[in-house]
Design a protein around this motif. Sequence first.
Motif, mmCIF file in Angstrom:
data_model
loop_
_atom_site.group_PDB
_atom_site.id
_atom_site.type_symbol
_atom_site.label_atom_id
_atom_site.label_comp_id
_atom_site.label_asym_id
_atom_site.label_seq_id
_atom_site.Cartn_x
_atom_site.Cartn_y
_atom_site.Cartn_z
ATOM 1 N N ILE A 37 0.868 -1.185 0.000
ATOM 2 C CA ILE A 37 0.000 0.000 0.000
ATOM 3 C C ILE A 37 0.902 1.231 0.000
ATOM 4 N N LEU A 38 0.770 2.080 -0.995
ATOM 5 C CA LEU A 38 1.610 3.267 -1.100
ATOM 6 C C LEU A 38 1.067 4.456 -0.309
ATOM 7 N N ARG A 39 -0.253 4.565 -0.248
ATOM 8 C CA ARG A 39 -0.890 5.658 0.488
ATOM 9 C C ARG A 39 -2.051 5.073 1.292
ATOM 10 N N MET A 40 -2.005 5.293 2.587
ATOM 11 C CA MET A 40 -3.068 4.784 3.455
ATOM 12 C C MET A 40 -4.238 5.766 3.459
ATOM 13 N N THR A 41 -5.421 5.241 3.178
ATOM 14 C CA THR A 41 -6.628 6.053 3.320
ATOM 15 C C THR A 41 -7.336 5.714 4.628
ATOM 16 N N GLU A 42 -7.002 4.568 5.195
ATOM 17 C CA GLU A 42 -7.496 4.216 6.528
ATOM 18 C C GLU A 42 -6.621 4.964 7.537
ATOM 19 N N MET A 43 -7.246 5.788 8.344
ATOM 20 C CA MET A 43 -6.485 6.586 9.291
ATOM 21 C C MET A 43 -6.063 5.747 10.504
ATOM 22 N N PRO A 44 -4.886 6.057 11.052
ATOM 23 C CA PRO A 44 -4.437 5.354 12.247
ATOM 24 C C PRO A 44 -5.205 5.819 13.482
ATOM 25 N N LEU A 45 -5.041 5.088 14.564
ATOM 26 C CA LEU A 45 -5.609 5.510 15.848
ATOM 27 C C LEU A 45 -4.883 6.748 16.353
ATOM 28 N N ALA A 46 -3.564 6.777 16.138
ATOM 29 C CA ALA A 46 -2.740 7.880 16.638
ATOM 30 C C ALA A 46 -1.553 8.103 15.720
ATOM 31 N N VAL A 47 -1.034 9.329 15.761
ATOM 32 C CA VAL A 47 0.219 9.655 15.080
ATOM 33 C C VAL A 47 1.162 10.266 16.103
ATOM 34 N N ILE A 48 2.440 10.083 15.842
ATOM 35 C CA ILE A 48 3.477 10.663 16.696
ATOM 36 C C ILE A 48 4.420 11.448 15.798
ATOM 37 N N GLU A 49 4.625 12.698 16.151
ATOM 38 C CA GLU A 49 5.563 13.562 15.444
ATOM 39 C C GLU A 49 6.678 13.933 16.413
ATOM 40 N N ARG A 57 -5.351 18.849 10.972
ATOM 41 C CA ARG A 57 -5.761 18.019 9.834
ATOM 42 C C ARG A 57 -5.965 16.565 10.267
ATOM 43 N N TYR A 58 -5.078 16.088 11.110
ATOM 44 C CA TYR A 58 -5.188 14.710 11.582
ATOM 45 C C TYR A 58 -6.488 14.500 12.365
ATOM 46 N N PHE A 59 -6.797 15.419 13.262
ATOM 47 C CA PHE A 59 -8.028 15.280 14.044
ATOM 48 C C PHE A 59 -9.260 15.374 13.139
ATOM 49 N N SER A 110 -5.691 10.571 18.465
ATOM 50 C CA SER A 110 -4.653 11.056 19.362
ATOM 51 C C SER A 110 -3.423 11.461 18.561
ATOM 52 N N CYS A 111 -2.780 12.552 18.970
ATOM 53 C CA CYS A 111 -1.547 13.022 18.337
ATOM 54 C C CYS A 111 -0.530 13.330 19.420
ATOM 55 N N GLN A 149 12.835 16.834 26.425
ATOM 56 C CA GLN A 149 12.496 15.495 26.917
ATOM 57 C C GLN A 149 11.044 15.436 27.392
ATOM 58 N N THR A 150 10.153 15.925 26.524
ATOM 59 C CA THR A 150 8.726 15.920 26.834
ATOM 60 C C THR A 150 7.944 15.220 25.740
ATOM 61 N N VAL A 151 6.792 14.694 26.153
ATOM 62 C CA VAL A 151 5.808 14.149 25.223
ATOM 63 C C VAL A 151 4.492 14.844 25.544
ATOM 64 N N SER A 152 3.940 15.527 24.551
ATOM 65 C CA SER A 152 2.629 16.166 24.688
ATOM 66 C C SER A 152 1.626 15.289 23.967
ATOM 67 N N VAL A 153 0.639 14.802 24.699
ATOM 68 C CA VAL A 153 -0.381 13.913 24.134
ATOM 69 C C VAL A 153 -1.637 14.741 23.932
ATOM 70 N N TYR A 154 -1.986 14.959 22.657
ATOM 71 C CA TYR A 154 -3.155 15.761 22.294
ATOM 72 C C TYR A 154 -4.359 14.853 22.066
ATOM 73 N N GLN A 155 -5.475 15.217 22.694
ATOM 74 C CA GLN A 155 -6.753 14.535 22.476
ATOM 75 C C GLN A 155 -7.633 15.350 21.530
#
Length: 139
Positions: free
Chosen positions: A58-70, A87-89, A95-96, A104-110
């Motif tokens: 699959i070259l491009r996913m049209t099914e969105m993931p549960l979460a992304v991490i940047e 755009r993701y939401f 979740s992003c 050294q932080t992780v911000s979890v966006y709902q």
Amino acid sequence: MSPSYHHGYVCSKLIAALSSVPDITVFTELTLQIEDKDYVPDICLYPKREINLTGKDILRMTEMPLAVIEILSPTQAAQELLDKFDRYFQAGIRSCWLVTPFAQTVSVYQSSSQAAVFHNEKIHDPALQIELEWRAIFL
């Protein structure tokens, strides 16, 4: 954007930590197609699935993931990633995560306006019911 040394290290630590979560499958550098535009998050989390490497790719996913991490790189502005989160939401991603290596932080966006910031404590994503040890990523 050019991923840096720290970016690559933190990404590999995240993948290792997330690989032990039983209900998800971890993907890196996966192209998501959202309204005819391509986005490539550092990490995508999908529900657990079997992968058939001999089947059609699959070259491009049209099914969105549960979460992304940047993971924020030195050449990126945080606002650039937060704009992507909008755009993701809108596309249905639940979740992003924004990982900032130098702090050294992780911000979890709902949502675009609701985030919990974790530093030196267990990281919790309530949308996915995932918990990770902070030190598994940053130490």
